[in-house]
Design an enzyme around this catalytic site. Structure first.
Site, mmCIF file in Angstrom:
data_model
loop_
_atom_site.group_PDB
_atom_site.id
_atom_site.type_symbol
_atom_site.label_atom_id
_atom_site.label_comp_id
_atom_site.label_asym_id
_atom_site.label_seq_id
_atom_site.Cartn_x
_atom_site.Cartn_y
_atom_site.Cartn_z
ATOM 1 N N HIS A 122 -7.426 -5.779 0.344
ATOM 2 C CA HIS A 122 -6.224 -4.966 0.559
ATOM 3 C C HIS A 122 -5.466 -5.467 1.792
ATOM 4 O O HIS A 122 -5.803 -5.118 2.928
ATOM 5 C CB HIS A 122 -6.699 -3.525 0.762
ATOM 6 C CG HIS A 122 -5.628 -2.510 0.731
ATOM 7 N ND1 HIS A 122 -4.943 -2.178 -0.417
ATOM 8 C CD2 HIS A 122 -5.107 -1.731 1.710
ATOM 9 C CE1 HIS A 122 -4.065 -1.229 -0.136
ATOM 10 N NE2 HIS A 122 -4.137 -0.947 1.154
ATOM 11 N N SER A 126 0.822 -1.207 0.000
ATOM 12 C CA SER A 126 0.000 0.000 0.000
ATOM 13 C C SER A 126 0.859 1.262 0.000
ATOM 14 O O SER A 126 1.728 1.408 -0.849
ATOM 15 C CB SER A 126 -0.940 -0.057 1.193
ATOM 16 O OG SER A 126 -2.046 0.750 0.938
#
Ligand code: GTR
Length: 421
Positions: free
Chosen positions: A401, A260
């Site tokens: 995610h 990320s």
């Protein structure tokens, strides 16, 4: 008074952008775009060889990413002191753990970052995976020997952080993202740093490494100087300086990974510092692997509004104005060439634009080809959970995610292949 007014106007503006922002997830609504060409010089002449790429195009692109996206590291001198804080066995004897503190200081101040290193307890130099972590070194393994960071930490219910202080309560809570034993069993070491040791992740560029580089009277980076992503990348390069001196680490076999926002930092560190032998981006999305011009999920305008300190101020010029960007993120991936690069996405992580991440990795293959290496074989995304591994690797896995064992296994297979295991 004026500044209070300006501040409230700014806050209202920011809140407005974040509340009103409606991400687009419909491919058919992507505005038509054309990408800046990888293999054409700014004067219009084509790049036809690896030599031309390395001598002309690569430095020109690196420069554009520095001045327009991540920001340059300003000139300045810092003293570096490296200290082995502690060494012990771990994982019931199969691993050796070291904690190394690097302290950077000059007349402006001092910043320390702790590197937690866990290596197979065998003879010889080890290839390692390195990367930054989100909540402190003590979260990645449940071991009482790991020091708890004194740096500012973002509050989080899940991670049991209140008052921005790391405590015992979060020890081991990120073991799911750092399967240390599995990595050790495959013969690799792990080295990680809490990213907030380098620059706390908040809108204040006077409490991290940047402040050591300010000229007298300066309180903010200039428009083309580093934001936090570049500061985190700088920390990774300093860790690499240390790895080169550690007799247990094979500094020519360091795979750099990041998830990320830390995937953005890993890509920038890997693009700008050729000592990282493999570079891995996990769900890095906007400002990472995803093409900015697709404007799907998170956009340049949105990221610069919610995280105005991550990139350099010049990047703001491209808010809702992506076509003016002199670069796009496929070029960032290409800067890693000819070193192996791996990009991966998660099926449900639409905010990070899996297809845009894939296309960047695919398009970067043009540069690998100049080196006689294979990029991804097709511009069609591979099926879910089926890694494709050439000099460029890619997978999209089931789930959201996160960092999962599936990802680690794919990266270790990729490292085995490239490190000749
Ligand atoms: C989000 C941000 C993403 C990504 C993510 C993360 O809020 O919009 O770009 O960086 O945070 O780091 O988890």
């Amino acid at each position: 008074m004026k500044s209070i007014f300006l501040l409230s106007a700014l806050l209202i503006g920011l809140m407005g952008f974040s509340q009103d922002f409606q991400p687009n997830y419909d491919e058919s609504l992507i505005p038509p775009y054309s990408l800046p060409p990888l293999l054409v010089n700014n004067d219009g002449s084509p790049i036809t060889s690896a030599g031309e790429w390395a001598l002309k195009r690569r430095p020109a692109l690196l420069n554009l990413f520095e001045s327009q996206v991540y920001g340059k590291v300003p000139s300045g001198i810092v003293n570096v002191e490296t200290k082995l804080l502690k060494e012990n066995v771990a994982l019931g004897g199969k691993a050796k753990m070291k904690q190394v503190r690097m302290t950077f200081s000059n007349e402006k101040g001092s910043v320390s970052m702790d590197i937690l290193i866990i290596l197979p307890n065998t003879d010889g130099k080890k290839a390692i995976f390195t990367g930054l972590n989100f909540y402190g070194n003590h979260t990645i393994i449940d071991d009482p020997n790991v020091f708890i960071t004194q740096s500012w930490v973002d509050n989080s219910d899940n991670m049991k952080v209140t008052d921005h202080k790391a405590t015992e309560a979060s020890r081991g809570l990120r073991e799911n993202r750092w399967p240390v034993e599995m990595i050790i069993d495959r013969g690799y070491g792990v080295a990680t740093i809490y990213y907030g040791d380098i620059d706390p992740d908040k809108n204040d560029l006077s409490d991290g490494i940047q402040e050591l580089f300010y000229k007298d009277g300066q309180t903010q980076p200039k428009a083309d100087e580093w934001g936090s992503v570049a500061a985190w990348a700088w920390g990774l390069s300093r860790a690499m300086d240390y790895f080169e001196t550690d007799p247990d680490i094979d500094a020519r076999k360091v795979a750099l990974m990041g998830h990320s926002r830390l995937g953005k930092a890993a890509l920038w560190a890997g693009a700008s510092d050729p000592r990282f032998a493999i570079v891995i981006s996990n769900d890095s999305g906007c400002g990472g692997a995803a093409l900015s011009r697709r404007k799907i999920g998170e956009t340049v305008g949105r990221i610069n509004t919610v995280f105005p300190y991550w990139f350099c101020d010049n990047f703001n010029q491209y808010n809702d104005n992506e076509s003016a960007l002199p670069v796009d993120q496929h070029m960032l991936i290409a800067l890693v060439a000819p070193r192996p690069v791996y990009v991966n996405s998660a099926k449900d992580d639409l905010w990070a634009d899996p297809k845009g991440e894939f296309l960047s990795a695919y398009l970067a293959g043009q540069v690998y080809k100049l080196y006689g290496l294979d990029g991804l074989p097709s511009d069609v995304m591979p099926p879910i959970d089926q890694p494709v591994q050439k000099a460029v690797g890619y997978h999209i896995r089931t789930g959201g995610h996160d960092v999962m064992n599936f990802d680690w296994k794919a990266w270790m297979n990729f490292a085995d292949m490239h490190f000749g295991k």
